[in-house]
Design a protein around this motif. Structure first.
Motif, mmCIF file in Angstrom:
data_model
loop_
_atom_site.group_PDB
_atom_site.id
_atom_site.type_symbol
_atom_site.label_atom_id
_atom_site.label_comp_id
_atom_site.label_asym_id
_atom_site.label_seq_id
_atom_site.Cartn_x
_atom_site.Cartn_y
_atom_site.Cartn_z
ATOM 1 N N ILE A 198 19.196 -32.510 -43.471
ATOM 2 C CA ILE A 198 19.674 -31.521 -42.508
ATOM 3 C C ILE A 198 19.946 -32.185 -41.162
ATOM 4 C CG2 ILE A 198 18.478 -29.597 -43.619
ATOM 5 C CD1 ILE A 198 16.319 -29.838 -41.441
ATOM 6 N N SER A 199 20.806 -31.550 -40.387
ATOM 7 C CA SER A 199 21.140 -32.016 -39.047
ATOM 8 C C SER A 199 21.167 -30.819 -38.104
ATOM 9 C CB SER A 199 22.501 -32.735 -39.037
ATOM 10 O OG SER A 199 23.527 -31.844 -39.462
ATOM 11 N N ILE A 200 21.264 -31.095 -36.827
ATOM 12 C CA ILE A 200 21.318 -30.031 -35.823
ATOM 13 C C ILE A 200 22.769 -29.607 -35.639
ATOM 14 C CG2 ILE A 200 20.742 -29.369 -33.463
ATOM 15 C CD1 ILE A 200 18.365 -29.990 -35.297
ATOM 16 N N GLY A 201 23.040 -28.324 -35.823
ATOM 17 C CA GLY A 201 24.392 -27.811 -35.689
ATOM 18 C C GLY A 201 24.712 -27.406 -34.262
ATOM 19 N N LYS A 202 25.935 -26.975 -34.067
ATOM 20 C CA LYS A 202 26.401 -26.567 -32.738
ATOM 21 C C LYS A 202 27.320 -25.375 -32.895
ATOM 22 C CE LYS A 202 28.646 -28.442 -28.584
ATOM 23 N NZ LYS A 202 29.281 -29.636 -27.994
ATOM 24 N N ARG A 249 25.587 -23.706 -28.356
ATOM 25 C CA ARG A 249 24.135 -23.767 -28.513
ATOM 26 C C ARG A 249 23.759 -24.437 -29.826
ATOM 27 N NH1 ARG A 249 22.114 -17.708 -26.624
ATOM 28 N NH2 ARG A 249 22.804 -17.855 -24.430
ATOM 29 N N GLU A 250 22.554 -25.023 -29.822
ATOM 30 C CA GLU A 250 22.057 -25.639 -31.043
ATOM 31 C C GLU A 250 21.721 -24.567 -32.074
ATOM 32 O OE1 GLU A 250 18.749 -28.113 -30.217
ATOM 33 O OE2 GLU A 250 19.943 -29.695 -29.274
ATOM 34 N N ARG A 251 21.977 -24.877 -33.325
ATOM 35 C CA ARG A 251 21.700 -23.971 -34.427
ATOM 36 C C ARG A 251 21.550 -24.810 -35.699
ATOM 37 N NH1 ARG A 251 27.460 -21.363 -36.507
ATOM 38 N NH2 ARG A 251 28.477 -23.358 -36.919
ATOM 39 N N ARG A 252 21.224 -24.161 -36.792
ATOM 40 C CA ARG A 252 21.250 -24.878 -38.063
ATOM 41 C C ARG A 252 22.719 -25.081 -38.465
ATOM 42 N NH1 ARG A 252 19.486 -20.199 -42.512
ATOM 43 N NH2 ARG A 252 21.387 -18.947 -42.305
ATOM 44 N N ALA A 256 28.535 -33.298 -40.311
ATOM 45 C CA ALA A 256 27.704 -32.721 -39.261
ATOM 46 C C ALA A 256 28.566 -31.965 -38.260
ATOM 47 C CB ALA A 256 26.911 -33.816 -38.560
ATOM 48 N N GLU A 257 27.921 -31.139 -37.450
ATOM 49 C CA GLU A 257 28.621 -30.387 -36.405
ATOM 50 C C GLU A 257 28.456 -31.028 -35.036
ATOM 51 O OE1 GLU A 257 27.975 -26.059 -38.633
ATOM 52 O OE2 GLU A 257 27.085 -26.419 -36.667
ATOM 53 N N ASN A 258 27.704 -32.139 -34.977
ATOM 54 C CA ASN A 258 27.495 -32.873 -33.736
ATOM 55 C C ASN A 258 27.763 -34.348 -33.971
ATOM 56 O OD1 ASN A 258 26.763 -31.312 -31.435
ATOM 57 N ND2 ASN A 258 24.849 -30.754 -32.433
ATOM 58 N N GLY A 259 27.867 -35.106 -32.905
ATOM 59 C CA GLY A 259 28.007 -36.552 -33.020
ATOM 60 C C GLY A 259 29.346 -36.968 -33.615
ATOM 61 N N GLU A 260 29.310 -37.978 -34.478
ATOM 62 C CA GLU A 260 30.544 -38.511 -35.056
ATOM 63 C C GLU A 260 31.215 -37.511 -35.992
ATOM 64 O OE1 GLU A 260 30.100 -42.532 -36.666
ATOM 65 O OE2 GLU A 260 28.201 -42.679 -35.592
ATOM 66 N N SER A 261 30.426 -36.748 -36.733
ATOM 67 C CA SER A 261 30.960 -35.769 -37.698
ATOM 68 C C SER A 261 31.945 -36.421 -38.660
ATOM 69 C CB SER A 261 31.628 -34.602 -36.958
ATOM 70 O OG SER A 261 30.718 -33.952 -36.105
ATOM 71 N N SER A 262 31.647 -37.636 -39.079
ATOM 72 C CA SER A 262 32.559 -38.375 -39.952
ATOM 73 C C SER A 262 32.387 -37.992 -41.420
ATOM 74 C CB SER A 262 32.347 -39.881 -39.794
ATOM 75 O OG SER A 262 31.049 -40.250 -40.220
ATOM 76 N N GLY A 263 31.240 -37.433 -41.784
ATOM 77 C CA GLY A 263 30.976 -37.112 -43.178
ATOM 78 C C GLY A 263 30.690 -38.320 -44.046
ATOM 79 N N MET A 264 30.363 -39.461 -43.428
ATOM 80 C CA MET A 264 30.165 -40.696 -44.179
ATOM 81 C C MET A 264 28.726 -40.903 -44.653
ATOM 82 S SD MET A 264 32.946 -42.274 -44.708
ATOM 83 C CE MET A 264 32.264 -43.832 -45.240
ATOM 84 N N VAL A 265 27.779 -40.113 -44.178
ATOM 85 C CA VAL A 265 26.365 -40.347 -44.508
ATOM 86 C C VAL A 265 26.114 -40.353 -46.017
ATOM 87 C CG1 VAL A 265 24.035 -39.380 -44.344
ATOM 88 C CG2 VAL A 265 25.441 -39.581 -42.305
ATOM 89 N N PRO A 266 26.536 -39.330 -46.780
ATOM 90 C CA PRO A 266 26.253 -39.385 -48.218
ATOM 91 C C PRO A 266 26.922 -40.561 -48.927
ATOM 92 C CG PRO A 266 27.761 -37.580 -47.709
ATOM 93 C CD PRO A 266 27.252 -38.085 -46.422
ATOM 94 N N TYR A 267 28.103 -40.961 -48.474
ATOM 95 C CA TYR A 267 28.795 -42.092 -49.105
ATOM 96 C C TYR A 267 28.075 -43.414 -48.806
ATOM 97 C CZ TYR A 267 32.596 -38.774 -49.807
ATOM 98 O OH TYR A 267 33.345 -37.684 -50.193
ATOM 99 N N LEU A 268 27.619 -43.577 -47.570
ATOM 100 C CA LEU A 268 26.881 -44.798 -47.215
ATOM 101 C C LEU A 268 25.548 -44.864 -47.938
ATOM 102 C CD1 LEU A 268 27.604 -44.889 -43.362
ATOM 103 C CD2 LEU A 268 28.619 -46.329 -45.137
ATOM 104 N N LEU A 269 24.873 -43.704 -48.063
ATOM 105 C CA LEU A 269 23.615 -43.673 -48.810
ATOM 106 C C LEU A 269 23.848 -44.012 -50.279
ATOM 107 C CD1 LEU A 269 21.587 -40.592 -47.503
ATOM 108 C CD2 LEU A 269 20.970 -43.000 -47.346
ATOM 109 N N ALA A 270 24.906 -43.465 -50.854
ATOM 110 C CA ALA A 270 25.208 -43.752 -52.261
ATOM 111 C C ALA A 270 25.475 -45.240 -52.467
ATOM 112 C CB ALA A 270 26.413 -42.925 -52.708
ATOM 113 N N GLU A 271 26.137 -45.867 -51.494
ATOM 114 C CA GLU A 271 26.419 -47.303 -51.605
ATOM 115 C C GLU A 271 25.138 -48.124 -51.519
ATOM 116 O OE1 GLU A 271 29.301 -50.674 -49.527
ATOM 117 O OE2 GLU A 271 28.847 -48.810 -48.474
#
Length: 263
Positions: free
Chosen positions: A16-20, A26-29, A105-120
């Protein structure tokens, strides 16, 4: 999902990450991360671990806890830290069967690369934009993948695997104040690599790319009305299944050149 004896020992981790909030800021899920938690609760039969890398004092974490979670695991990290190293170390030590994430993610880079990098890094298969996990039997999961225009595709993937949960997945339940206040935040300190590059970035809200206007060459009023109300169709789309990896990569590269994403 139909009952299955193999689900009793199934371990699922939902990241999970902090949404916006798009209007108030405002911060949200995060909406897609909340759907990943909802799917994890439905499949795991209570054996779900919810994991966050960041500040344990953020109030939005309680919004996830209000979904009925008794505990949230937090890997303590500063804002601009690289989350990949602590995530990889944690998942190597506590190997689950399935890892669920949002699409981005809804904050930061929001690149969507986290699951792909973890899988690698973990060497696991990655399934993008799933809408549901239909069944799990003999170490094989039957996954329903969301496709454009409401289409669905059934994919069989071997455990363990990583999946990003699409907005077509079941909507997350409302967050209740009572469970949110009673949940435990299990904070774990870990070695964090400082991201010096990200600290110097200037973040601005993302904007949608403008759509290309179609030039209407109609002469009469009836032709102009027909052109204006016609359903748009993707004429350049192509489904590549049996082609080689080199041919698929070349098609993607040519598309990026046409859209001027790369030069």
């Amino acid at each position: 999902m139909p009952p299955n004896s193999s689900l009793q020992s199934l371990e699922i981790v939902s990241l999970i990450s902090i949404g916006k909030h798009p209007q108030s800021g405002r911060e949200r899920r995060a909406e897609q991360d909340a759907r990943a938690v909802e799917l994890g609760l439905a499949v795991s039969q209570g054996n779900l671990t919810v994991l966050h890398v960041g500040n344990a004092q953020q109030n939005a974490l309680r919004h996830y806890a209000g979904m009925g979670l008794s505990e949230i695991h937090v890997l303590e990290a500063p804002t601009h830290a690289d989350a990949m190293a602590p995530l990889t170390d944690y998942l190597h030590e506590n190997t689950p069967h399935i890892i669920l994430t949002g699409v981005r993610a809804e904050n930061g880079e929001s690149s969507g690369m986290v699951p792909y990098l973890l899988a690698e890094k973990l060497g696991w298969p990655m399934v993008s934009r799933i809408a549901n996990i239909v069944s799990i039997k003999d170490g094989i999961a039957e996954v329903l993948q969301a496709l454009p225009r409401g289409q669905r595709r059934v994919i069989n993937v071997a455990l363990p695997f990583i999946a990003s949960v699409d907005s077509a997945a079941p909507e997350a339940r409302q967050s209740a104040f009572g469970p949110a206040s009673r949940a435990t935040l299990s904070v774990q300190t870990c070695a964090i690599e400082k991201d010096d590059v990200a600290e110097n970035w200037t973040e601005t809200p993302a904007r949608k790319r403008p759509k290309r206007l179609k030039i209407i060459k109609a002469k009469t009023a009836a032709e102009r009305f027909k052109a204006a109300t016609a359903k748009p169709q993707g004429e350049s789309g192509k489904v590549m299944v049996k082609e080689s990896d080199q041919e698929k990569a070349k098609a993607i590269f040519n598309l990026l050149l046409e859209e001027k994403v790369i030069r």
